[in-house]
Design a protein around this motif. Sequence first.
Motif, mmCIF file in Angstrom:
data_model
loop_
_atom_site.group_PDB
_atom_site.id
_atom_site.type_symbol
_atom_site.label_atom_id
_atom_site.label_comp_id
_atom_site.label_asym_id
_atom_site.label_seq_id
_atom_site.Cartn_x
_atom_site.Cartn_y
_atom_site.Cartn_z
ATOM 1 N N PHE A 125 0.826 -1.205 0.000
ATOM 2 C CA PHE A 125 0.000 0.000 0.000
ATOM 3 C C PHE A 125 0.862 1.258 0.000
ATOM 4 O O PHE A 125 0.492 2.284 -0.597
ATOM 5 N N ALA A 126 2.014 1.206 0.652
ATOM 6 C CA ALA A 126 2.916 2.362 0.660
ATOM 7 C C ALA A 126 3.439 2.656 -0.743
ATOM 8 O O ALA A 126 3.487 3.825 -1.173
ATOM 9 N N PHE A 127 3.818 1.619 -1.472
ATOM 10 C CA PHE A 127 4.283 1.824 -2.848
ATOM 11 C C PHE A 127 3.152 2.355 -3.730
ATOM 12 O O PHE A 127 3.375 3.220 -4.585
ATOM 13 N N PHE A 128 1.949 1.833 -3.536
ATOM 14 C CA PHE A 128 0.812 2.323 -4.317
ATOM 15 C C PHE A 128 0.568 3.809 -4.040
ATOM 16 O O PHE A 128 0.326 4.603 -4.969
ATOM 17 N N THR A 129 0.645 4.195 -2.779
ATOM 18 C CA THR A 129 0.450 5.606 -2.426
ATOM 19 C C THR A 129 1.548 6.473 -3.023
ATOM 20 O O THR A 129 1.294 7.601 -3.466
ATOM 21 N N GLY B 124 8.996 10.431 -0.985
ATOM 22 C CA GLY B 124 8.124 9.332 -0.570
ATOM 23 C C GLY B 124 8.537 8.009 -1.176
ATOM 24 O O GLY B 124 8.475 6.961 -0.519
ATOM 25 N N LEU B 125 8.973 8.030 -2.446
ATOM 26 C CA LEU B 125 9.432 6.788 -3.073
ATOM 27 C C LEU B 125 10.705 6.282 -2.396
ATOM 28 O O LEU B 125 10.862 5.066 -2.171
ATOM 29 N N ALA B 126 11.618 7.197 -2.067
ATOM 30 C CA ALA B 126 12.827 6.792 -1.338
ATOM 31 C C ALA B 126 12.477 6.198 0.024
ATOM 32 O O ALA B 126 13.120 5.245 0.483
ATOM 33 N N LEU B 127 11.432 6.743 0.673
ATOM 34 C CA LEU B 127 10.989 6.197 1.956
ATOM 35 C C LEU B 127 10.475 4.759 1.788
ATOM 36 O O LEU B 127 10.765 3.880 2.620
ATOM 37 N N CYS B 128 9.756 4.494 0.705
ATOM 38 C CA CYS B 128 9.246 3.136 0.460
ATOM 39 C C CYS B 128 10.386 2.162 0.192
ATOM 40 O O CYS B 128 10.361 1.011 0.654
ATOM 41 N N PHE B 129 11.387 2.607 -0.547
ATOM 42 C CA PHE B 129 12.533 1.733 -0.809
ATOM 43 C C PHE B 129 13.310 1.449 0.482
ATOM 44 O O PHE B 129 13.829 0.342 0.667
ATOM 45 N N ALA B 130 13.391 2.438 1.354
ATOM 46 C CA ALA B 130 14.052 2.205 2.639
ATOM 47 C C ALA B 130 13.284 1.184 3.470
ATOM 48 O O ALA B 130 13.870 0.309 4.118
ATOM 49 N N GLN B 131 11.944 1.280 3.456
ATOM 50 C CA GLN B 131 11.128 0.295 4.157
ATOM 51 C C GLN B 131 11.295 -1.095 3.539
ATOM 52 O O GLN B 131 11.342 -2.105 4.252
ATOM 53 N N TRP B 132 11.399 -1.145 2.230
ATOM 54 C CA TRP B 132 11.608 -2.420 1.543
ATOM 55 C C TRP B 132 12.947 -3.044 1.951
ATOM 56 O O TRP B 132 13.040 -4.245 2.191
ATOM 57 N N GLY B 133 13.983 -2.196 2.056
ATOM 58 C CA GLY B 133 15.277 -2.703 2.491
ATOM 59 C C GLY B 133 15.235 -3.267 3.903
ATOM 60 O O GLY B 133 15.804 -4.338 4.179
ATOM 61 N N ILE B 134 14.546 -2.570 4.804
ATOM 62 C CA ILE B 134 14.429 -3.071 6.183
ATOM 63 C C ILE B 134 13.659 -4.388 6.213
ATOM 64 O O ILE B 134 14.008 -5.330 6.933
ATOM 65 N N SER B 135 12.606 -4.463 5.402
ATOM 66 C CA SER B 135 11.813 -5.687 5.347
ATOM 67 C C SER B 135 12.634 -6.863 4.832
ATOM 68 O O SER B 135 12.575 -7.974 5.375
ATOM 69 N N ARG B 136 13.429 -6.634 3.771
ATOM 70 C CA ARG B 136 14.243 -7.721 3.204
ATOM 71 C C ARG B 136 15.348 -8.149 4.171
ATOM 72 O O ARG B 136 15.686 -9.330 4.264
ATOM 73 N N GLU B 137 15.920 -7.196 4.883
ATOM 74 C CA GLU B 137 16.942 -7.547 5.868
ATOM 75 C C GLU B 137 16.353 -8.418 6.969
ATOM 76 O O GLU B 137 16.962 -9.408 7.399
ATOM 77 N N SER B 138 15.160 -8.079 7.412
ATOM 78 C CA SER B 138 14.496 -8.878 8.439
ATOM 79 C C SER B 138 14.158 -10.268 7.921
ATOM 80 O O SER B 138 14.299 -11.265 8.643
ATOM 81 N N ARG B 139 13.731 -10.347 6.682
ATOM 82 C CA ARG B 139 13.385 -11.644 6.112
ATOM 83 C C ARG B 139 14.615 -12.551 5.998
ATOM 84 O O ARG B 139 14.547 -13.747 6.289
ATOM 85 N N GLY B 140 15.735 -11.975 5.575
ATOM 86 C CA GLY B 140 16.954 -12.763 5.488
ATOM 87 C C GLY B 140 17.404 -13.276 6.842
ATOM 88 O O GLY B 140 17.780 -14.448 6.983
#
Length: 523
Positions: A9-13, A108-124
Amino acid sequence: KSRHRSLGFAFFTALVPIAAMAAEQYGVTVPFWTGDRQIQGVAMLACLLIELVLCWHVPVYAIRKLSEKRCVSALLVSLAVVAAAVDCALWLLVPGRGEALPYTAAAGLALCFAQWGISRESRGSYDSFRLASLDDHPPYLVTETPRGACKQRGDLRGFYTTAMRDDYASRLQTVFLPVIFMAALVFAGLTSLGRGHGIDFLRNWSVILTAGATCSLPLCWSLPWSRLTRRQQKSGCAVAGWDGAARVGKRRGMILTDTDLFPPGTIRLNGVKVYGEELGKVSAYAAAAARAAGCGLERVFEGLAVGENAPRETAQDLSFYEQGGFGCTIHGESVLLGTASFLRKQDVRLPSNINLKTGIFLAIDHQLAAVFAVKYEASENVDYALRTLHRSRITPILAVRDPNITPALLKRKFYKKIKVEYPQLTDRVALSEAEEDRGLPRALLLREGLLPYAEAVVGSRRLRTAVRRATWLSLAGSAAGVLLTAYLVSLGKFDLLTPLSLTVFLLLWTLPVLLMSDWTGRY
């Protein structure tokens, strides 16, 4: 899950104002957007605030890293979002702000990419720790030696400590991002306060800081890491974060022993011929000599001795020979076990009609006692692992004690183009003894066989290479973004430096990082 749940939803926004700007760029009239400054400002500010609420992990992550004396891209992105939000409010409320659009869309797009990076780090980390938690005493671990990676007996102690150390991208960002931050601050001040237009400071700072934060920096470590762990959890291995991967993949060497190349079940007897001795005695003597030497033939001879109800013998005064065999003493008798060429060099007479490429010969008191026809069968998993090592340019180092296992045998049984290192006898024995040590776990192996071992080593090296290249490329993009945006802002070329063009610039620098991350798991 909490870091990943709101990401879509963040990327869509974030794409809503970007899509409106792109449509307007190509001459499409967007209802309730084109030509209405108030609606544009309210829409951009609302989207940015929604993204900030959805991606609240980014500022929290930045503050936590700052408390650990680490400056990461999430901090610059959070500051850029705050600056862009305040600048958008000024654009709506203060007439002297100017006509240039606020850069909320890019921030805002940079903020979404930062959230994506945190999410991927947690998943790994989740995938790695979940696999490590399956067994408190995993079968094997992988550690580093001066010659290369080495597989040893498993021990979980130290895995978490190694995995939680800072990754390469965070370390470099801590060094260079404070410079980027100060450069953005200075350039924004010179182009606004220095010219008597203090109201433009937040606009200039937000655009320069967004270009310096980039969309790729948060992904340099997290994407390759999550890509690798997702593959390795299927193979039964887990790498201890960046520090573990960097140490395992530092050298292009990998120590292999007898059982790595020919696991149990791939070596079998194809016949035995006895000369003047009983089969039980020669099988017991061969088993004792192979056991003392730590040879992969031990299981084969043990099975033969058990089948003959032979007593368990103990070998003494073991000696290895470079010619391809070893000798010992059993009940005062001199025993030699090895290849045909080895026994001939030890002045043991052999029948002329025996022609066995992988035969093992036993001599007692320099008299031929038995000939064992040993057959080596290639395992598909071992063959695939050796091909993987060849493609990744990692050299297997043969720390074998079986006199038959040579580079020539491997080329006959496995991939013909495989290149291996075959050290001298003393080095082979020393390297094989390293397998009995208990080093710090840089990676864990929860399955038997060469394939998980090769996956851990190859994956670690690919992760190390991808993260280093992606980090340096992203830092170069950050520096280029700061210099280029500062130059355009100083000239007042906001018709060229639009929010849409800045977004395209950020996405283009992100594309190589995405390709490198995908390359990490392809081997």
